[in-house]
Design a protein around this motif. Structure first.
Motif, PDB file in Angstrom:
ATOM      1  N   VAL A 175     -28.360   9.279 -32.708  1.00 47.28           N
ATOM      2  CA  VAL A 175     -27.643   8.461 -31.726  1.00 47.28           C
ATOM      3  C   VAL A 175     -27.973   8.919 -30.309  1.00 47.28           C
ATOM      4  CG1 VAL A 175     -25.346   7.839 -30.882  1.00 47.28           C
ATOM      5  CG2 VAL A 175     -25.797   7.912 -33.341  1.00 47.28           C
ATOM      6  N   PHE A 176     -28.201  10.229 -30.138  1.00 44.79           N
ATOM      7  CA  PHE A 176     -28.503  10.762 -28.808  1.00 44.79           C
ATOM      8  C   PHE A 176     -29.982  10.635 -28.453  1.00 44.79           C
ATOM      9  CE2 PHE A 176     -24.649  12.815 -30.223  1.00 44.79           C
ATOM     10  CZ  PHE A 176     -23.854  12.759 -29.102  1.00 44.79           C
ATOM     11  N   ALA A 177     -30.833  10.507 -29.447  1.00 44.97           N
ATOM     12  CA  ALA A 177     -32.265  10.390 -29.173  1.00 44.97           C
ATOM     13  C   ALA A 177     -32.663   8.965 -28.794  1.00 44.97           C
ATOM     14  CB  ALA A 177     -33.067  10.856 -30.389  1.00 44.97           C
ATOM     15  N   GLY A 178     -31.972   7.971 -29.334  1.00 42.36           N
ATOM     16  CA  GLY A 178     -32.341   6.585 -29.105  1.00 42.36           C
ATOM     17  C   GLY A 178     -32.378   6.152 -27.641  1.00 42.36           C
ATOM     18  N   PRO A 179     -31.354   6.468 -26.824  1.00 42.40           N
ATOM     19  CA  PRO A 179     -31.354   6.004 -25.435  1.00 42.40           C
ATOM     20  C   PRO A 179     -32.523   6.505 -24.596  1.00 42.40           C
ATOM     21  CG  PRO A 179     -29.155   6.701 -26.094  1.00 42.40           C
ATOM     22  CD  PRO A 179     -30.077   7.106 -27.193  1.00 42.40           C
ATOM     23  N   LEU A 180     -33.219   7.540 -25.044  1.00 46.44           N
ATOM     24  CA  LEU A 180     -34.344   8.064 -24.273  1.00 46.44           C
ATOM     25  C   LEU A 180     -35.459   7.029 -24.123  1.00 46.44           C
ATOM     26  CD1 LEU A 180     -34.609  11.676 -25.762  1.00 46.44           C
ATOM     27  CD2 LEU A 180     -33.417  10.923 -23.704  1.00 46.44           C
ATOM     28  N   LEU A 181     -35.529   6.068 -25.034  1.00 47.21           N
ATOM     29  CA  LEU A 181     -36.569   5.047 -24.966  1.00 47.21           C
ATOM     30  C   LEU A 181     -36.394   4.130 -23.763  1.00 47.21           C
ATOM     31  CD1 LEU A 181     -36.650   4.066 -28.758  1.00 47.21           C
ATOM     32  CD2 LEU A 181     -38.190   5.624 -27.544  1.00 47.21           C
ATOM     33  N   ILE A 182     -35.171   4.062 -23.218  1.00 45.74           N
ATOM     34  CA  ILE A 182     -34.894   3.135 -22.115  1.00 45.74           C
ATOM     35  C   ILE A 182     -35.275   3.737 -20.763  1.00 45.74           C
ATOM     36  CG2 ILE A 182     -33.089   1.700 -21.060  1.00 45.74           C
ATOM     37  CD1 ILE A 182     -31.567   1.831 -23.645  1.00 45.74           C
ATOM     38  N   VAL A 183     -35.394   5.061 -20.676  1.00 50.15           N
ATOM     39  CA  VAL A 183     -35.637   5.715 -19.388  1.00 50.15           C
ATOM     40  C   VAL A 183     -36.924   5.235 -18.728  1.00 50.15           C
ATOM     41  CG1 VAL A 183     -36.053   7.928 -18.264  1.00 50.15           C
ATOM     42  CG2 VAL A 183     -34.234   7.715 -19.974  1.00 50.15           C
ATOM     43  N   PRO A 184     -38.081   5.211 -19.414  1.00 48.96           N
ATOM     44  CA  PRO A 184     -39.299   4.725 -18.748  1.00 48.96           C
ATOM     45  C   PRO A 184     -39.172   3.292 -18.266  1.00 48.96           C
ATOM     46  CG  PRO A 184     -39.835   5.877 -20.776  1.00 48.96           C
ATOM     47  CD  PRO A 184     -38.356   5.679 -20.783  1.00 48.96           C
ATOM     48  N   LEU A 185     -38.514   2.436 -19.057  1.00 49.77           N
ATOM     49  CA  LEU A 185     -38.324   1.047 -18.656  1.00 49.77           C
ATOM     50  C   LEU A 185     -37.497   0.958 -17.380  1.00 49.77           C
ATOM     51  CD1 LEU A 185     -38.539  -1.988 -19.210  1.00 49.77           C
ATOM     52  CD2 LEU A 185     -36.506  -1.789 -20.663  1.00 49.77           C
ATOM     53  N   ALA A 186     -36.448   1.767 -17.280  1.00 49.37           N
ATOM     54  CA  ALA A 186     -35.605   1.753 -16.088  1.00 49.37           C
ATOM     55  C   ALA A 186     -36.402   2.149 -14.847  1.00 49.37           C
ATOM     56  CB  ALA A 186     -34.418   2.690 -16.279  1.00 49.37           C
TER      57      ALA A 186
END
Length: 465
Positions: A175-186
């Motif tokens: 659950v904590f690893a998943g949001p890391l995928l959004i950082v480059p997009l942001a």
């Protein structure tokens, strides 16, 4: 950005000129919302697996402590170096926090990760406010706040369920690893708006602008020490005899330190509810404490007393986000703004929070089932959606030119202090009762939050200038 001249074409939030910064900001708000909702939904599972009942309060309070400290420093840092460097630091801290939580072998390490997430939140939030101030016209401010609330809808609807699904399929750590995928997009989405903001970095500013805002760092450290004493006394409170007495002593010491520093971190007159800005800041503290005392306990209460799954318990978070956004939309309607003054909308919102808290209280007592109880909580969330943007717009409207940063910092510290105070007190009670916490205990704690909201309703008329 200067205000729109009379008769000029109204600014549009999604115009070609403003679309990049709006999309970028909403992307980051959405990221934070998904992270918040997922963590709150999965926390009971983490506490159970890591045997961390004593640190339940710390896991929720640690981010607030670091947020308080980082907020004091983030404003002056952004003024000195510009928003791009602060945003990169904030996103870096966010990545670190998520990795630490995902890999935590014990509850104490998990709390360290949560502390890093608080610092990340302070840096990212500061950057967002600077971007709004530098690249968007003033007459779009209310619409931006409404978009912030709207950005929480999808995470609130899907975040808890996704967290429960990921927990069931892969384990809670993912659950904590998943949001890391959004950082480059942001980062890609914000590139153009950051460039526009950086172009204004060296522009001449009036005297005083760019100076450190908010409470002195030393005072903030003392405040954080008080919050730390309250939040991290759980392991001692859990044990019998002298160690429990020491833990309760630390809680009292924390309250004393907070009382001693409150007059320095809040505007003059805040404690006596002086009209205008001081009362508005105090109301921010009250609504944060009251709403958190109820909403922060609902998932744990449902898992502990009703025996529901993490995914089902997370429904309360979906209700919160959706109705909060609905309240913000209702508050932004022109007819509502014209018919109801700020203090009147604040009173209505606080009353909704207090009355709606009866829903989860009655669930905890076994009087209501899940559905009618959460319908009551929906009224609280609607009230929060009315109160929160009303406080923000009223504060910015009353803040003198050149002091908006100071007022915003006071509001941020009041919010984190209110949440941390309530979390520390609730965490102490949870540590005392541990895994045997009863529905009556949960109901009593939530009733305290409803009482704080009722106090806010009584104080709302003091918000008038």
């Amino acid at each position: 950005m200067t205000p729109r001249a009379p008769g000029a074409t109204p600014h549009r939030l999604l115009s070609r000129e403003h679309l990049p910064v709006v999309v970028g900001i909403i992307a980051l708000v959405t990221l934070a919302a998904f992270e918040n909702r997922a963590v709150m939904a999965i926390l009971p599972t983490v506490v159970g697996e890591l045997d961390g009942w004593a640190l339940f309060g710390a896991s929720a309070g640690a981010p607030l402590i670091t947020l308080t400290l980082a907020t004091v420093y983030a404003g002056s840092w952004t003024d000195r170096v510009g928003p791009r460097h602060v945003l990169l630091a904030g996103l870096g801290a966010f990545v670190l926090a998520q990795l630490v939580c995902a890999l935590a072998p014990s509850m104490s390490i998990f709390v360290v990760g949560r502390a890093a997430s608080g610092a990340a939140e302070a840096l990212i939030d500061t950057t967002l406010m600077v971007l709004v101030a530098r690249v968007l016209p003033a007459d779009l401010r209310a619409k931006v706040f409404a978009s912030f609330s709207a950005a929480w809808i999808l995470p609130s609807l899907l975040g808890p369920s996704l967290a429960g699904l990921v927990d069931g399929l892969l384990g809670w750590r993912w659950v904590f690893a998943g949001p890391l995928l959004i950082v480059p997009l942001a980062l890609v989405l914000l590139r153009d708006s950051l460039a526009r903001a950086e172009a204004l970095q060296d522009a001449p500013e009036p005297d005083g602008v760019g100076e450190p805002q908010g409470a002195p760092l030393g005072v903030a450290i003392v405040l954080a020490a008080g919050l730390t004493a309250m939040t991290f006394s759980g392991p001692l409170v859990e044990r019998p005899g002298g160690q429990r007495l020491l833990g309760l002593t630390l809680v009292g010491l924390g309250l004393l330190l907070i009382a001693l520093t409150s007059s320095r971190v809040l505007p003059a007159g805040a404690l006596r509810l002086a009209r205008g800005i001081p009362s508005l800041v105090t109301l921010r503290l009250l609504v944060a404490a009251g709403f958190t005392a109820v909403g922060g306990l609902i998932p744990l209460m449902l898992v502990q007393t009703q025996g529901v799954s993490t995914a089902v318990a997370g429904i309360s978070l979906s209700v919160t986000g959706t109705l909060w956004a609905a309240g913000s939309f209702l508050n932004s309607l022109a007819t509502v703004q014209q018919r109801w003054a700020d203090h009147q909308r604040l009173r209505v919102g606080f009353l909704c929070i207090a009355v709606g808290a009866a829903g989860p209280i009655l669930i905890a007592l076994g009087v209501f089932g899940l559905v009618p109880g959460l319908l009551g909580w929906a009224l609280s969330a609607l009230g929060m959606g009315i109160v929160s943007p009303t406080l923000s717009t009223a504060l910015l409207g009353l803040a003198p030119v050149g002091e908006q940063g100071r007022v915003s910092a006071s509001q941020g510290v009041a919010l984190s202090t209110g949440v941390a105070l309530q979390t520390g007190l609730v965490g102490t009670v949870i540590a005392l009762s541990g895994a045997s916490t009863t529905g009556t205990t949960f109901a009593a704690l939530m009733l305290g939050g409803a009482a704080v909201a009722a106090l806010g309703a009584l104080a709302a008329p003091r918000a008038r200038p």
